[in-house]
Design a protein around this motif. Structure first.
Motif, PDB file in Angstrom:
ATOM      1  N   MET A 103       2.557  -7.752  12.341  1.00  0.00           N
ATOM      2  CA  MET A 103       1.901  -6.852  11.393  1.00  0.00           C
ATOM      3  C   MET A 103       1.546  -7.634  10.122  1.00  0.00           C
ATOM      4  O   MET A 103       2.414  -8.265   9.520  1.00  0.00           O
ATOM      5  CB  MET A 103       2.930  -5.728  11.127  1.00  0.00           C
ATOM      6  N   ILE A 104       0.270  -7.643   9.761  1.00  0.00           N
ATOM      7  CA  ILE A 104      -0.126  -8.375   8.560  1.00  0.00           C
ATOM      8  C   ILE A 104      -0.302  -7.388   7.413  1.00  0.00           C
ATOM      9  O   ILE A 104      -1.202  -6.560   7.417  1.00  0.00           O
ATOM     10  CB  ILE A 104      -1.412  -9.193   8.808  1.00  0.00           C
ATOM     11  N   VAL A 105       0.602  -7.507   6.461  1.00  0.00           N
ATOM     12  CA  VAL A 105       0.627  -6.544   5.360  1.00  0.00           C
ATOM     13  C   VAL A 105      -0.260  -7.063   4.224  1.00  0.00           C
ATOM     14  O   VAL A 105      -0.183  -8.240   3.861  1.00  0.00           O
ATOM     15  CB  VAL A 105       2.083  -6.364   4.863  1.00  0.00           C
ATOM     16  N   PRO A 106      -1.109  -6.202   3.664  1.00  0.00           N
ATOM     17  CA  PRO A 106      -1.958  -6.651   2.542  1.00  0.00           C
ATOM     18  C   PRO A 106      -1.135  -6.989   1.292  1.00  0.00           C
ATOM     19  O   PRO A 106       0.072  -6.754   1.261  1.00  0.00           O
ATOM     20  CB  PRO A 106      -2.872  -5.449   2.294  1.00  0.00           C
ATOM     21  N   ASP A 107      -1.805  -7.520   0.279  1.00  0.00           N
ATOM     22  CA  ASP A 107      -1.124  -7.903  -0.971  1.00  0.00           C
ATOM     23  C   ASP A 107      -0.788  -6.665  -1.782  1.00  0.00           C
ATOM     24  O   ASP A 107      -1.561  -6.260  -2.656  1.00  0.00           O
ATOM     25  CB  ASP A 107      -2.049  -8.782  -1.828  1.00  0.00           C
ATOM     26  N   ILE A 108       0.346  -6.089  -1.496  1.00  0.00           N
ATOM     27  CA  ILE A 108       0.704  -4.848  -2.187  1.00  0.00           C
ATOM     28  C   ILE A 108       1.984  -5.038  -3.000  1.00  0.00           C
ATOM     29  O   ILE A 108       2.643  -6.071  -2.891  1.00  0.00           O
ATOM     30  CB  ILE A 108       0.928  -3.681  -1.190  1.00  0.00           C
ATOM     31  N   ILE A 109       2.302  -4.028  -3.786  1.00  0.00           N
ATOM     32  CA  ILE A 109       3.591  -4.001  -4.488  1.00  0.00           C
ATOM     33  C   ILE A 109       4.423  -2.868  -3.883  1.00  0.00           C
ATOM     34  O   ILE A 109       3.919  -1.748  -3.689  1.00  0.00           O
ATOM     35  CB  ILE A 109       3.387  -3.795  -5.998  1.00  0.00           C
ATOM     36  N   ILE A 110       5.650  -3.196  -3.540  1.00  0.00           N
ATOM     37  CA  ILE A 110       6.564  -2.181  -3.000  1.00  0.00           C
ATOM     38  C   ILE A 110       7.653  -1.936  -4.042  1.00  0.00           C
ATOM     39  O   ILE A 110       8.332  -2.874  -4.465  1.00  0.00           O
ATOM     40  CB  ILE A 110       7.190  -2.650  -1.665  1.00  0.00           C
ATOM     41  N   ALA A 111       7.781  -0.697  -4.476  1.00  0.00           N
ATOM     42  CA  ALA A 111       8.768  -0.340  -5.512  1.00  0.00           C
ATOM     43  C   ALA A 111       9.929   0.413  -4.876  1.00  0.00           C
ATOM     44  O   ALA A 111       9.722   1.413  -4.194  1.00  0.00           O
ATOM     45  CB  ALA A 111       8.094   0.545  -6.563  1.00  0.00           C
ATOM     46  N   ILE A 112      11.139  -0.099  -5.112  1.00  0.00           N
ATOM     47  CA  ILE A 112      12.334   0.564  -4.572  1.00  0.00           C
ATOM     48  C   ILE A 112      13.170   1.032  -5.757  1.00  0.00           C
ATOM     49  O   ILE A 112      13.670   0.204  -6.526  1.00  0.00           O
ATOM     50  CB  ILE A 112      13.216  -0.427  -3.762  1.00  0.00           C
ATOM     51  N   ASP A 113      13.318   2.321  -5.930  1.00  0.00           N
ATOM     52  CA  ASP A 113      14.156   2.840  -7.009  1.00  0.00           C
ATOM     53  C   ASP A 113      15.286   3.674  -6.427  1.00  0.00           C
ATOM     54  O   ASP A 113      15.244   4.066  -5.273  1.00  0.00           O
ATOM     55  CB  ASP A 113      13.303   3.712  -7.951  1.00  0.00           C
ATOM     56  N   GLY A 114      16.274   3.939  -7.264  1.00  0.00           N
ATOM     57  CA  GLY A 114      17.360   4.802  -6.811  1.00  0.00           C
ATOM     58  C   GLY A 114      18.622   4.550  -7.595  1.00  0.00           C
ATOM     59  O   GLY A 114      18.668   3.694  -8.488  1.00  0.00           O
ATOM     60  N   TYR A 115      19.656   5.312  -7.250  1.00  0.00           N
ATOM     61  CA  TYR A 115      20.948   5.226  -7.937  1.00  0.00           C
ATOM     62  C   TYR A 115      21.601   3.869  -7.690  1.00  0.00           C
ATOM     63  O   TYR A 115      21.212   3.144  -6.773  1.00  0.00           O
ATOM     64  CB  TYR A 115      21.855   6.343  -7.433  1.00  0.00           C
ATOM     65  N   SER A 116      22.629   3.570  -8.515  1.00  0.00           N
ATOM     66  CA  SER A 116      23.390   2.325  -8.348  1.00  0.00           C
ATOM     67  C   SER A 116      24.083   2.326  -6.988  1.00  0.00           C
ATOM     68  O   SER A 116      24.507   3.379  -6.504  1.00  0.00           O
ATOM     69  CB  SER A 116      24.487   2.229  -9.405  1.00  0.00           C
ATOM     70  N   SER A 117      24.201   1.129  -6.419  1.00  0.00           N
ATOM     71  CA  SER A 117      24.933   0.952  -5.155  1.00  0.00           C
ATOM     72  C   SER A 117      24.455   1.834  -4.009  1.00  0.00           C
ATOM     73  O   SER A 117      25.242   2.360  -3.237  1.00  0.00           O
ATOM     74  CB  SER A 117      26.436   1.178  -5.358  1.00  0.00           C
ATOM     75  N   THR A 118      23.137   1.999  -3.917  1.00  0.00           N
ATOM     76  CA  THR A 118      22.602   2.671  -2.733  1.00  0.00           C
ATOM     77  C   THR A 118      22.095   1.630  -1.744  1.00  0.00           C
ATOM     78  O   THR A 118      21.470   1.973  -0.744  1.00  0.00           O
ATOM     79  CB  THR A 118      21.447   3.648  -3.089  1.00  0.00           C
TER      80      THR A 118
END
Ligand code: DC
Length: 229
Positions: A1-16
């Motif tokens: 799978m060739i993924v384009p030039d994107i930004i992936i944002a991962i947010d969430g609580y501490s220690s998840t």
């Protein structure tokens, strides 16, 4: 799978498990991984060592000017440095964890970290984890994930991590630290932890990390109509 030039944002609580997940995802997709929490932890360590913060979490406003001279950066293996000194171990201690939330609530500290993240993410193809990446730092990120997990599962994970590092934690104290950080992180005035309206929720209480990766890859595939190689 060739993924384009994107930004992936991962947010969430501490220690998840945001950073373990984001690191693995970055490796699988050939993306750069940026740990925004490590920058807040680096600023906290600096503030503690240079006595800009006291035991009552009073912060000397001279920290703002002093930060301009702090050369905080990541090596290619994701270790965090100040200048020549690797601070990876020091920034993960309970001592730093116990004062990082008040430091991260200070608007000029957030501006300092945000500017650094933008500079580091210039080329795209980045996966970043934190609390406000999808809401404030990169509101246009193409993929946003909001991670959550049962508080007891999170405390146990954090406890195991500290034991692995040779620390001697007390489970109740770890739980209390998480509770306090959740509270401060979600109630501070400047960019509090909150789910972006367009973020997908990932509750990983009962998921393995490979199941998480497969789930997010599915999202990316669907969004960009990608096929497996
Ligand atoms: O992800 P972490 O536990 O290493 O983050 C440490 C602290 O930094 C966390 O308690 C909240 C703060 N933080 C933040 O306010 N915004 C971010 N984007 C990342 C972390």
């Amino acid at each position: 799978m060739i993924v384009p030039d994107i930004i992936i944002a991962i947010d969430g609580y501490s220690s998840t498990g945001k950073s373990s997940f984001a690191k693995l995802m970055a490796k699988e997709l050939g993306f750069l991984y940026l740990d925004s929490g490590a920058l807040y932890r680096g600023v906290t360590l600096f503030a503690q060592e240079e006595r800009f913060i006291d035991n009552n979490n009073e912060i000397n406003p001279a920290l703002e000017a002093a930060l301009q001279g702090v050369d905080l950066w990541f090596a290619t293996d994701n270790r965090t440095f100040i200048g020549e000194r690797c601070i990876e171990k020091e920034i993960r201690t309970m001592e730093v964890s116990s004062q990082v939330s008040p430091i991260a609530a200070v608007p000029y500290v957030r501006r300092f970290v945000d500017a650094k993240l933008h500079e580091l993410a210039k080329g795209g193809r980045v996966i970043m984890d934190g609390r406000d990446i999808g809401t404030t730092v990169f509101p246009n990120a193409e993929i946003k994930i909001f991670m959550t997990a049962d508080p007891d599962v999170r405390a146990q994970r954090r406890f195991d991590e500290l034991v692995m590092k040779g620390e001697n934690p007390v489970l109740e104290e770890v739980k209390e630290n998480l509770r306090q950080r959740d509270y401060i992180d979600s109630h501070r005035e400047t960019s509090p932890l909150s789910r972006a309206a367009d973020a997908f929720i990932l509750d990983n209480s009962n998921m393995t990390i490979s199941e998480e990766v497969a789930w997010v890859k599915g999202l990316i595939k669907g969004k960009f109509n990608l096929y497996d190689d």
